[in-house]
Design a protein around this motif. Structure first.
Motif, PDB file in Angstrom:
ATOM      1  N   GLU A 144     -24.698  -5.465 -23.562  1.00 22.96           N
ATOM      2  CA  GLU A 144     -24.512  -6.627 -22.673  1.00 22.96           C
ATOM      3  C   GLU A 144     -25.303  -7.858 -23.131  1.00 22.96           C
ATOM      4  N   ALA A 159     -11.083 -18.623 -32.329  1.00 19.14           N
ATOM      5  CA  ALA A 159      -9.960 -19.238 -31.612  1.00 19.14           C
ATOM      6  C   ALA A 159      -9.923 -20.750 -31.850  1.00 19.14           C
ATOM      7  N   GLU A 168     -16.405 -11.765 -38.522  1.00 22.62           N
ATOM      8  CA  GLU A 168     -15.918 -10.789 -37.532  1.00 22.62           C
ATOM      9  C   GLU A 168     -15.842  -9.388 -38.141  1.00 22.62           C
ATOM     10  N   GLU A 201      -1.479   1.154 -30.757  1.00 24.85           N
ATOM     11  CA  GLU A 201      -1.577  -0.084 -31.560  1.00 24.85           C
ATOM     12  C   GLU A 201      -2.840  -0.907 -31.288  1.00 24.85           C
ATOM     13  N   HIS A 204      -9.047  -2.705 -31.349  1.00 26.35           N
ATOM     14  CA  HIS A 204     -10.393  -3.067 -30.892  1.00 26.35           C
ATOM     15  C   HIS A 204     -11.081  -1.807 -30.370  1.00 26.35           C
ATOM     16  N   THR A 205     -11.949  -1.247 -31.176  1.00 28.45           N
ATOM     17  CA  THR A 205     -12.595   0.026 -30.839  1.00 28.45           C
ATOM     18  C   THR A 205     -14.044  -0.131 -30.404  1.00 28.45           C
ATOM     19  N   GLU A 209     -16.696   2.484 -28.698  1.00 25.45           N
ATOM     20  CA  GLU A 209     -17.818   3.030 -29.468  1.00 25.45           C
ATOM     21  C   GLU A 209     -19.123   2.812 -28.709  1.00 25.45           C
ATOM     22  N   THR A 252      -5.938  -6.310 -25.432  1.00 30.06           N
ATOM     23  CA  THR A 252      -5.025  -7.448 -25.279  1.00 30.06           C
ATOM     24  C   THR A 252      -3.765  -6.994 -24.538  1.00 30.06           C
ATOM     25  N   PRO A 279     -10.014  -5.781 -21.154  1.00 27.84           N
ATOM     26  CA  PRO A 279      -9.381  -6.968 -20.585  1.00 27.84           C
ATOM     27  C   PRO A 279      -7.867  -7.023 -20.748  1.00 27.84           C
ATOM     28  N   PRO A 293     -12.696   0.108 -14.524  1.00 20.87           N
ATOM     29  CA  PRO A 293     -14.123  -0.236 -14.454  1.00 20.87           C
ATOM     30  C   PRO A 293     -14.325  -1.718 -14.757  1.00 20.87           C
ATOM     31  N   LEU A 296     -19.324  -1.830 -18.912  1.00 19.65           N
ATOM     32  CA  LEU A 296     -19.763  -0.615 -19.606  1.00 19.65           C
ATOM     33  C   LEU A 296     -20.562   0.301 -18.675  1.00 19.65           C
TER      34      LEU A 296
HETATM   35  C1  B12 Z   1     -14.145  -7.711 -33.351  1.00 25.76           C
HETATM   36  C2  B12 Z   1     -12.760  -8.214 -33.043  1.00 25.76           C
HETATM   37  C3  B12 Z   1     -11.700  -7.715 -33.795  1.00 25.76           C
HETATM   38  C4  B12 Z   1     -11.878  -6.602 -34.814  1.00 25.76           C
HETATM   39  C5  B12 Z   1     -12.050  -5.280 -34.047  1.00 25.76           C
HETATM   40  C6  B12 Z   1     -12.924  -4.298 -34.788  1.00 25.76           C
HETATM   41  C7  B12 Z   1     -13.188  -3.094 -33.960  1.00 25.76           C
HETATM   42  N1  B12 Z   1     -13.417  -2.008 -34.636  1.00 25.76           N
HETATM   43  O1  B12 Z   1     -13.194  -3.117 -32.737  1.00 25.76           O
HETATM   44  C8  B12 Z   1     -10.556  -6.685 -35.623  1.00 25.76           C
HETATM   45  C9  B12 Z   1     -10.793  -7.549 -36.858  1.00 25.76           C
HETATM   46  C10 B12 Z   1      -9.925  -5.364 -36.034  1.00 25.76           C
HETATM   47  C11 B12 Z   1      -9.665  -7.470 -34.659  1.00 25.76           C
HETATM   48  C12 B12 Z   1      -8.309  -7.494 -34.768  1.00 25.76           C
HETATM   49  C13 B12 Z   1      -7.479  -8.314 -33.995  1.00 25.76           C
HETATM   50  N2  B12 Z   1      -7.860  -9.206 -33.076  1.00 25.76           N
HETATM   51 CO1  B12 Z   1      -9.646  -9.287 -32.436  1.00 25.76          CO
HETATM   52  N3  B12 Z   1     -11.381  -9.685 -31.763  1.00 25.76           N
HETATM   53  C14 B12 Z   1     -12.536  -9.180 -32.019  1.00 25.76           C
HETATM   54  C15 B12 Z   1     -13.626  -9.828 -31.135  1.00 25.76           C
HETATM   55  C16 B12 Z   1     -14.376 -10.860 -31.951  1.00 25.76           C
HETATM   56  C17 B12 Z   1     -14.596  -8.872 -30.468  1.00 25.76           C
HETATM   57  C18 B12 Z   1     -13.920  -7.685 -29.766  1.00 25.76           C
HETATM   58  C19 B12 Z   1     -14.890  -6.943 -28.898  1.00 25.76           C
HETATM   59  O2  B12 Z   1     -15.384  -5.887 -29.239  1.00 25.76           O
HETATM   60  N4  B12 Z   1     -15.185  -7.503 -27.723  1.00 25.76           N
HETATM   61  C20 B12 Z   1     -16.126  -6.911 -26.791  1.00 25.76           C
HETATM   62  C21 B12 Z   1     -16.428  -7.830 -25.607  1.00 25.76           C
HETATM   63  C22 B12 Z   1     -17.010  -9.091 -26.207  1.00 25.76           C
HETATM   64  O3  B12 Z   1     -15.177  -8.069 -24.956  1.00 25.76           O
HETATM   65  P1  B12 Z   1     -15.037  -8.447 -23.412  1.00 25.76           P
HETATM   66  O4  B12 Z   1     -13.609  -8.658 -23.158  1.00 25.76           O
HETATM   67  O5  B12 Z   1     -15.955  -9.541 -23.070  1.00 25.76           O
HETATM   68  O6  B12 Z   1     -15.455  -7.071 -22.742  1.00 25.76           O
HETATM   69  C23 B12 Z   1     -15.826  -6.987 -21.397  1.00 25.76           C
HETATM   70  C24 B12 Z   1     -14.793  -6.397 -20.441  1.00 25.76           C
HETATM   71  O7  B12 Z   1     -13.776  -5.782 -21.127  1.00 25.76           O
HETATM   72  C25 B12 Z   1     -15.627  -5.490 -19.501  1.00 25.76           C
HETATM   73  N5  B12 Z   1     -15.267  -4.066 -19.393  1.00 25.76           N
HETATM   74  C26 B12 Z   1     -14.434  -3.594 -18.470  1.00 25.76           C
HETATM   75  N6  B12 Z   1     -14.327  -2.288 -18.571  1.00 25.76           N
HETATM   76  C27 B12 Z   1     -15.096  -1.874 -19.563  1.00 25.76           C
HETATM   77  C28 B12 Z   1     -15.301  -0.600 -20.076  1.00 25.76           C
HETATM   78  C29 B12 Z   1     -16.125  -0.444 -21.195  1.00 25.76           C
HETATM   79  C30 B12 Z   1     -16.307   0.928 -21.755  1.00 25.76           C
HETATM   80  C31 B12 Z   1     -16.732  -1.571 -21.788  1.00 25.76           C
HETATM   81  C32 B12 Z   1     -17.584  -1.430 -22.997  1.00 25.76           C
HETATM   82  C33 B12 Z   1     -16.500  -2.855 -21.248  1.00 25.76           C
HETATM   83  C34 B12 Z   1     -15.682  -2.997 -20.123  1.00 25.76           C
HETATM   84  O8  B12 Z   1     -16.943  -5.582 -19.978  1.00 25.76           O
HETATM   85  C35 B12 Z   1     -16.919  -5.988 -21.351  1.00 25.76           C
HETATM   86  C36 B12 Z   1     -18.270  -6.437 -21.785  1.00 25.76           C
HETATM   87  O9  B12 Z   1     -18.966  -5.310 -21.974  1.00 25.76           O
HETATM   88  C37 B12 Z   1     -12.706 -10.468 -30.021  1.00 25.76           C
HETATM   89  C38 B12 Z   1     -13.333 -11.602 -29.224  1.00 25.76           C
HETATM   90  C39 B12 Z   1     -13.610 -11.149 -27.769  1.00 25.76           C
HETATM   91  N7  B12 Z   1     -13.892 -12.102 -26.913  1.00 25.76           N
HETATM   92  O10 B12 Z   1     -13.563 -10.003 -27.418  1.00 25.76           O
HETATM   93  C40 B12 Z   1     -11.411 -10.763 -30.790  1.00 25.76           C
HETATM   94  C41 B12 Z   1     -10.111 -10.816 -30.019  1.00 25.76           C
HETATM   95  C42 B12 Z   1     -10.068  -9.764 -28.933  1.00 25.76           C
HETATM   96  N8  B12 Z   1      -9.070 -10.501 -31.068  1.00 25.76           N
HETATM   97  C43 B12 Z   1      -8.026 -11.175 -30.921  1.00 25.76           C
HETATM   98  C44 B12 Z   1      -6.893 -11.040 -31.758  1.00 25.76           C
HETATM   99  C45 B12 Z   1      -5.762 -12.030 -31.545  1.00 25.76           C
HETATM  100  C46 B12 Z   1      -6.832 -10.039 -32.731  1.00 25.76           C
HETATM  101  C47 B12 Z   1      -5.656  -9.731 -33.652  1.00 25.76           C
HETATM  102  C48 B12 Z   1      -4.259  -9.799 -33.018  1.00 25.76           C
HETATM  103  C49 B12 Z   1      -5.772 -10.683 -34.837  1.00 25.76           C
HETATM  104  C50 B12 Z   1      -4.642 -10.580 -35.835  1.00 25.76           C
HETATM  105  N9  B12 Z   1      -3.865 -11.631 -35.874  1.00 25.76           N
HETATM  106  O11 B12 Z   1      -4.482  -9.587 -36.508  1.00 25.76           O
HETATM  107  C51 B12 Z   1      -5.989  -8.306 -34.116  1.00 25.76           C
HETATM  108  C52 B12 Z   1      -5.413  -7.305 -33.104  1.00 25.76           C
HETATM  109  C53 B12 Z   1      -5.151  -5.985 -33.686  1.00 25.76           C
HETATM  110  C54 B12 Z   1      -4.705  -5.020 -32.602  1.00 25.76           C
HETATM  111  N10 B12 Z   1      -3.436  -4.749 -32.529  1.00 25.76           N
HETATM  112  O12 B12 Z   1      -5.496  -4.517 -31.844  1.00 25.76           O
HETATM  113  C55 B12 Z   1      -8.069 -12.141 -29.740  1.00 25.76           C
HETATM  114  C56 B12 Z   1      -7.245 -11.642 -28.547  1.00 25.76           C
HETATM  115  C57 B12 Z   1      -6.546 -12.759 -27.822  1.00 25.76           C
HETATM  116  C58 B12 Z   1      -5.757 -12.194 -26.673  1.00 25.76           C
HETATM  117  N11 B12 Z   1      -6.344 -12.195 -25.501  1.00 25.76           N
HETATM  118  O13 B12 Z   1      -4.660 -11.733 -26.862  1.00 25.76           O
HETATM  119  C59 B12 Z   1      -9.623 -12.233 -29.488  1.00 25.76           C
HETATM  120  C60 B12 Z   1     -10.011 -12.503 -28.011  1.00 25.76           C
HETATM  121  C61 B12 Z   1     -10.157 -13.347 -30.405  1.00 25.76           C
HETATM  122  C62 B12 Z   1      -9.625 -14.713 -30.047  1.00 25.76           C
HETATM  123  N12 B12 Z   1     -10.313 -15.473 -29.222  1.00 25.76           N
HETATM  124  O14 B12 Z   1      -8.615 -15.106 -30.534  1.00 25.76           O
HETATM  125  N13 B12 Z   1     -10.370  -8.103 -33.751  1.00 25.76           N
END
Ligand code: B12
Length: 316
Positions: A144, A159, A168, A201, A204-205, A209, A252, A279, A293, A296
């Motif tokens: 967090e 973005a 990234e 498909e 985002h793992t 993890e 997504t 999300p 949820p 995390l």
């Molecule tokens: C790292 C990353 C990647 C890595 C992932 C590596 C991996 N092993 O995970 C890689 C390079 C593979 C990747 C690929 C892609 N990505 Co990407 N990625 C990211 C990035 C930078 C971080 C993802 C992450 O881990 N976020 C974790 C936190 C930060 O996310 P959060 O939403 O705030 O999470 C909160 C909630 O979900 C909530 N929550 C609710 N319930 C739960 C439960 C648990 C267990 C947890 C932990 C949390 C939780 O709490 C969380 C905070 O803890 C994001 C940016 C972002 N804002 O997330 C883009 C992002 C998600 N990706 C994006 C995109 C577009 C892609 C691709 C389509 C790009 C492409 N053209 O190929 C591909 C998609 C492939 C696919 N089909 O899945 C966009 C998605 C836009 C959308 N909303 O549709 C983002 C938002 C980037 C952007 N601004 O453009 N990506």
């Protein structure tokens, strides 16, 4: 050189920074004017200007001023009369993303340091910062307070600029490795009652993890299927292992097909709890009985509670 010497105002205009910034760089980091003619203000030579240009570029890319100054001071003199031997481009961080830094909102200094290390593609510093935070604060607080802000910041910058893809990827790899090491350090005993999976498909793992590492830290065994799991394979895994809870991650909308959740609820060995995490899911499309949820910590506590209730019912 003397003919080209510049005043502070002229240097500030050339670099696009304030004169007060130049003074700070001089006083704090020793990057001042080196030409001194008695009775006149000190003036900047072209070598001074070249060092300041490095300072300006690196600080704009998110490198800390102290570190940028270290690079600037070390950089060889690029002017024809200079004495340097190594080309600056080969020793400096290059920052090919068009400049700027990773926004981390109100996150603390550790997150800012991690963001800077990520911008420099400094894998050793990234890994060290994450490992230190995990050991000192545990998985949930590290996710967090440190990882989430930097990951979200990278997403925000990407973005806006379409850049930072290399940042990234490197950051994702370092985060994965650090979370895997934390999971290995706390392998829980007992049957794995929690099944973790990404939607079909979904690549985002990292959040899953983080959940795995947090469950391990809490002594809860789990099975992790990882990225891009087709629904038939997910149902097969459920039927073969009979988990108490399944956490299905979608980041997504493109991967948030609710029929995957319905398939889990219809499985012969239906889990006690199906969590739609991430999300990607839309609350209004979730089948009845699925829990979403908020973060995390909640995913950990729901998983631990359902594991406990299954263990209890088996004992009774
Ligand atoms: C790292 C990353 C990647 C890595 C992932 C590596 C991996 N092993 O995970 C890689 C390079 C593979 C990747 C690929 C892609 N990505 Co990407 N990625 C990211 C990035 C930078 C971080 C993802 C992450 O881990 N976020 C974790 C936190 C930060 O996310 P959060 O939403 O705030 O999470 C909160 C909630 O979900 C909530 N929550 C609710 N319930 C739960 C439960 C648990 C267990 C947890 C932990 C949390 C939780 O709490 C969380 C905070 O803890 C994001 C940016 C972002 N804002 O997330 C883009 C992002 C998600 N990706 C994006 C995109 C577009 C892609 C691709 C389509 C790009 C492409 N053209 O190929 C591909 C998609 C492939 C696919 N089909 O899945 C966009 C998605 C836009 C959308 N909303 O549709 C983002 C938002 C980037 C952007 N601004 O453009 N990506």
């Amino acid at each position: 050189m003397v003919d080209e010497a510049l005043s502070a105002g002229a240097v500030a205009r050339r670099l696009g920074v304030a004169v007060t910034t130049l003074r700070t760089w001089h006083q704090r980091y020793g990057l001042g004017p080196s030409e001194h003619i008695p009775g006149h203000h000190r003036r900047y030579t072209s070598s001074d200007l070249a060092r300041l240009e490095i300072m300006r570029r690196l600080t704009a890319e998110g490198v800390s001023p102290a570190e940028a100054a270290r690079w600037a001071r070390q950089a060889p003199d690029p002017t024809p009369n200079g004495t340097g031997t190594v080309a600056p481009a080969r020793i400096l961080p290059t920052g090919r993303d068009g400049g700027g830094s990773i926004p981390v909102g109100r996150a603390g200094p550790a997150a800012r340091g991690l963001a800077r290390a990520a911008m420099r593609l400094d894998a050793a510093a990234i890994s060290e910062t994450i490992a230190h935070a995990l050991a000192a604060s545990g998985v949930v607080a590290t996710w967090e307070g440190l990882l989430r802000p930097v990951l979200a910041g990278i997403g925000e910058r990407h973005a806006a600029t379409a850049g930072l893809i290399e940042v990234e990827h490197l950051m994702s790899r370092c985060v994965s490795e650090a979370l895997a090491a934390a999971s290995r350090a706390n392998v829980p005993t007992g049957p794995a009652r929690i099944l973790l999976s990404c939607a079909d498909e979904e690549q985002h793992t990292l959040p899953l993890e983080a959940l795995a590492a947090a469950l391990a830290e809490a002594g809860v065994s789990y099975r992790m299927l990882g990225a891009r799991v087709p629904v038939a394979a997910l149902v097969e895994a459920v039927n073969r292992t009979g988990p108490a809870a399944v956490v299905l991650w979608s980041h997504t909308r493109a991967t948030a097909d609710p029929t995957q959740l319905s398939a889990l609820l219809a499985a012969p060995r239906r889990p006690l709890l199906v969590l739609a995490a991430g999300p990607g899911w839309r609350a209004d499309t979730l089948p009845a009985g699925v829990v979403r949820p908020v973060d995390l910590a909640e995913a950990v506590s729901l998983s631990a509670a359902v594991r406990d209730s299954l263990d209890q019912s088996r004992r009774d």
